[in-house]
Motif scaffolding. Structure first.
Motif, mmCIF file in Angstrom:
data_model
loop_
_atom_site.group_PDB
_atom_site.id
_atom_site.type_symbol
_atom_site.label_atom_id
_atom_site.label_comp_id
_atom_site.label_asym_id
_atom_site.label_seq_id
_atom_site.Cartn_x
_atom_site.Cartn_y
_atom_site.Cartn_z
ATOM 1 N N ARG A 174 0.855 -1.193 0.000
ATOM 2 C CA ARG A 174 0.000 0.000 0.000
ATOM 3 C C ARG A 174 0.886 1.236 0.000
ATOM 4 O O ARG A 174 2.044 1.175 0.389
ATOM 5 C CB ARG A 174 -0.865 0.057 1.263
ATOM 6 C CG ARG A 174 -1.733 -1.151 1.546
ATOM 7 C CD ARG A 174 -2.829 -1.227 0.510
ATOM 8 N NE ARG A 174 -3.977 -2.002 0.924
ATOM 9 C CZ ARG A 174 -4.105 -3.317 0.781
ATOM 10 N NH1 ARG A 174 -3.105 -4.035 0.288
ATOM 11 N NH2 ARG A 174 -5.223 -3.918 1.141
ATOM 12 N N PRO A 234 -5.675 -13.475 5.591
ATOM 13 C CA PRO A 234 -5.049 -14.171 4.466
ATOM 14 C C PRO A 234 -5.489 -13.631 3.108
ATOM 15 O O PRO A 234 -4.774 -13.805 2.114
ATOM 16 C CB PRO A 234 -5.507 -15.627 4.641
ATOM 17 C CG PRO A 234 -6.732 -15.551 5.476
ATOM 18 C CD PRO A 234 -6.569 -14.362 6.366
ATOM 19 N N SER A 247 -14.211 -17.829 -4.669
ATOM 20 C CA SER A 247 -13.827 -18.881 -5.623
ATOM 21 C C SER A 247 -12.691 -19.732 -5.049
ATOM 22 O O SER A 247 -12.689 -20.969 -5.186
ATOM 23 C CB SER A 247 -13.436 -18.196 -6.936
ATOM 24 O OG SER A 247 -12.507 -18.914 -7.630
ATOM 25 N N ILE A 252 -10.662 -24.799 -2.834
ATOM 26 C CA ILE A 252 -9.834 -25.482 -1.834
ATOM 27 C C ILE A 252 -10.676 -26.494 -1.048
ATOM 28 O O ILE A 252 -10.273 -27.648 -0.881
ATOM 29 C CB ILE A 252 -9.184 -24.455 -0.878
ATOM 30 C CG1 ILE A 252 -8.227 -23.553 -1.652
ATOM 31 C CG2 ILE A 252 -8.447 -25.151 0.254
ATOM 32 C CD1 ILE A 252 -7.864 -22.283 -0.919
HETATM 33 C C1 HEM Z 1 -6.069 -19.253 -1.240
HETATM 34 C C2 HEM Z 1 -6.206 -18.516 -2.319
HETATM 35 C C3 HEM Z 1 -5.927 -17.044 -2.366
HETATM 36 C C4 HEM Z 1 -5.290 -16.247 -1.460
HETATM 37 C C5 HEM Z 1 -4.657 -16.646 -0.119
HETATM 38 C C6 HEM Z 1 -5.314 -14.909 -2.001
HETATM 39 C C7 HEM Z 1 -4.794 -13.810 -1.356
HETATM 40 C C8 HEM Z 1 -4.800 -12.541 -1.873
HETATM 41 C C9 HEM Z 1 -4.272 -11.404 -1.184
HETATM 42 C C10 HEM Z 1 -3.643 -11.397 0.204
HETATM 43 C C11 HEM Z 1 -4.459 -10.332 -1.993
HETATM 44 C C12 HEM Z 1 -4.062 -8.881 -1.660
HETATM 45 C C13 HEM Z 1 -5.150 -8.263 -0.822
HETATM 46 C C14 HEM Z 1 -4.716 -7.053 -0.056
HETATM 47 O O1 HEM Z 1 -3.575 -6.608 -0.204
HETATM 48 O O2 HEM Z 1 -5.548 -6.513 0.724
HETATM 49 C C15 HEM Z 1 -5.091 -10.792 -3.210
HETATM 50 C C16 HEM Z 1 -5.401 -10.002 -4.282
HETATM 51 C C17 HEM Z 1 -5.968 -10.468 -5.439
HETATM 52 N N1 HEM Z 1 -6.451 -11.737 -5.666
HETATM 53 FE FE1 HEM Z 1 -6.312 -13.307 -4.408
HETATM 54 N N2 HEM Z 1 -5.955 -14.909 -3.205
HETATM 55 C C18 HEM Z 1 -6.351 -16.194 -3.474
HETATM 56 C C19 HEM Z 1 -7.064 -16.629 -4.576
HETATM 57 C C20 HEM Z 1 -7.465 -15.833 -5.624
HETATM 58 C C21 HEM Z 1 -8.275 -16.274 -6.741
HETATM 59 C C22 HEM Z 1 -8.841 -17.693 -6.903
HETATM 60 C C23 HEM Z 1 -8.392 -15.212 -7.594
HETATM 61 C C24 HEM Z 1 -9.114 -15.096 -8.905
HETATM 62 C C25 HEM Z 1 -9.852 -16.032 -9.444
HETATM 63 C C26 HEM Z 1 -7.690 -14.095 -6.991
HETATM 64 C C27 HEM Z 1 -7.570 -12.852 -7.548
HETATM 65 C C28 HEM Z 1 -6.968 -11.784 -6.935
HETATM 66 C C29 HEM Z 1 -6.801 -10.468 -7.566
HETATM 67 C C30 HEM Z 1 -7.235 -10.093 -8.982
HETATM 68 C C31 HEM Z 1 -6.189 -9.645 -6.616
HETATM 69 C C32 HEM Z 1 -5.802 -8.177 -6.759
HETATM 70 C C33 HEM Z 1 -6.927 -7.296 -6.251
HETATM 71 C C34 HEM Z 1 -6.612 -5.819 -6.338
HETATM 72 O O3 HEM Z 1 -5.443 -5.442 -6.376
HETATM 73 O O4 HEM Z 1 -7.565 -5.023 -6.346
HETATM 74 N N3 HEM Z 1 -7.146 -14.513 -5.801
HETATM 75 N N4 HEM Z 1 -5.317 -12.152 -3.106
#
Ligand code: HEM
Length: 298
Positions: A174, A234, A247, A252
């Motif tokens: 951030r 997480p 999703s 999972i």
């Molecule tokens: C266990 C699975 C997952 C974990 C632990 C995870 C974790 C995270 C974390 C920690 C962030 C950053 C959030 C923040 O900084 O506040 C993030 C962002 C993101 N995740 Fe996941 N994620 C997972 C699965 C997925 C899946 C399945 C998708 C899409 C199908 C996805 C798409 C995204 C996207 C596009 C972002 C960026 C959002 C943004 O910058 O606005 N993630 N995820």
């Protein structure tokens, strides 16, 4: 994709915004590598899209359309809103997001869940007993998403896995939009902030026996992974939190459920210590690959 994720992690330009960081990334060859990788990824995405265009879902044996089919259908629908048209570039962006942010993270979480279950036979037994009591799959049928709702203990197992092994342990960086004061610390405008959710999830101030894998700790506890409980984050929190959370959880839970319903699992060498060392940068994986022996149960 994984190489792109590695090269695309925190760069000199992030740490030294402006000319110096850009110059360091240029000299280290990072710009060149990124450029080359983007070319390779673009070719890969073109292949995926071409395949779907050549074989639309109705001409394949697939029993349901995948996300690329659905996006192509939306693109081709005439009634698309004039102010926002979905293009091939949007589609490529979405597929890339799913690969980079979704596939790896969900797979990593399933690996950690299986590692913890095999290390903790009590928990494995309890999870399998629940699954094998409530789930009955007839021949030629599959376990489906609704089945997961019957399995409260499995949900606790996944929650506990996300507490101990958040796949993206430092969230996404951030930048402060104004000067702020948090818990006595003055943080100037435009400070690059990193939230360590890995250590938050193991903080002894908030967790009893934080290093232990105890799914029962969540029984009757309001603490959740949905971004509202600051004891574990997480999926991050706020307006940039993970949009793929639902999703990911579905993938999972269903994945681990299938593994535990159909198979019993053990280490190749019974009684051997399992090395739980971690490795990685944006995402944290199990350093020593998980090797387990399945025995068919059903
Ligand atoms: C266990 C699975 C997952 C974990 C632990 C995870 C974790 C995270 C974390 C920690 C962030 C950053 C959030 C923040 O900084 O506040 C993030 C962002 C993101 N995740 Fe996941 N994620 C997972 C699965 C997925 C899946 C399945 C998708 C899409 C199908 C996805 C798409 C995204 C996207 C596009 C972002 C960026 C959002 C943004 O910058 O606005 N993630 N995820």
């Amino acid at each position: 994709m994984f190489e792109l994720q590695k090269v695309g992690s925190i760069s000199s330009s992030d740490l030294f915004p402006g000319g110096l960081g850009w110059f360091m990334d240029f000299v280290s060859g990072r710009h060149r590598r990124l450029h080359k990788l983007f070319g390779e990824v673009d070719t890969f995405l073109n292949h995926i899209i071409d395949d779907h265009l050549k074989n639309p879902e109705e001409k394949t044996n697939q029993d349901r359309p995948d996300i690329v089919d659905s996006l192509l259908n939306t693109m081709h629908k005439e009634e698309q809103d004039e102010s926002f048209k979905l293009t091939i570039d949007h589609l490529k962006g979405i597929i890339q997001n799913i690969y980079l942010a979704g596939v790896d993270t969900s797979a990593i979480t399933m690996i950690w869940a299986m590692a913890e279950l095999v290390r903790n036979p009590r928990v494995m037994k309890k999870a399998q007993e629940e699954i094998r009591t409530y789930i009955r799959v007839k021949q030629n049928e599959r376990i489906d998403e609704e089945d997961v709702d019957k399995l409260q203990y499995l949900k606790l197992v996944i929650k506990e896995t996300l507490r101990l092994h958040p796949a993206a342990p430092l969230l996404l960086p951030r930048e402060t939009m104004s000067q702020i004061k948090i818990q006595g610390y003055n943080i100037p405008l435009k400070t690059f902030l990193v939230v360590n959710t890995w250590s938050i999830g193991r903080d002894p101030k908030h967790w009893e026996d934080p290093e232990e894998f105890i799914p029962e700790r969540f029984i009757d506890s309001p603490v959740d992974y949905k971004g509202q409980s600051f004891e574990m984050l997480p999926f991050g929190s706020g307006r940039r939190m993970c949009p793929g959370m639902a999703s990911a959880i579905a993938t999972i839970e269903l994945g681990v459920l299938n593994l535990l319903y159909y198979f019993d699992w053990r280490l190749p060498e019974e009684g051997k210590y399992m090395d739980m060392e971690e490795d990685g940068n944006i995402t944290v994986v199990k350093k020593v690959p998980l090797e387990l022996l399945p025995t068919l149960y059903h």
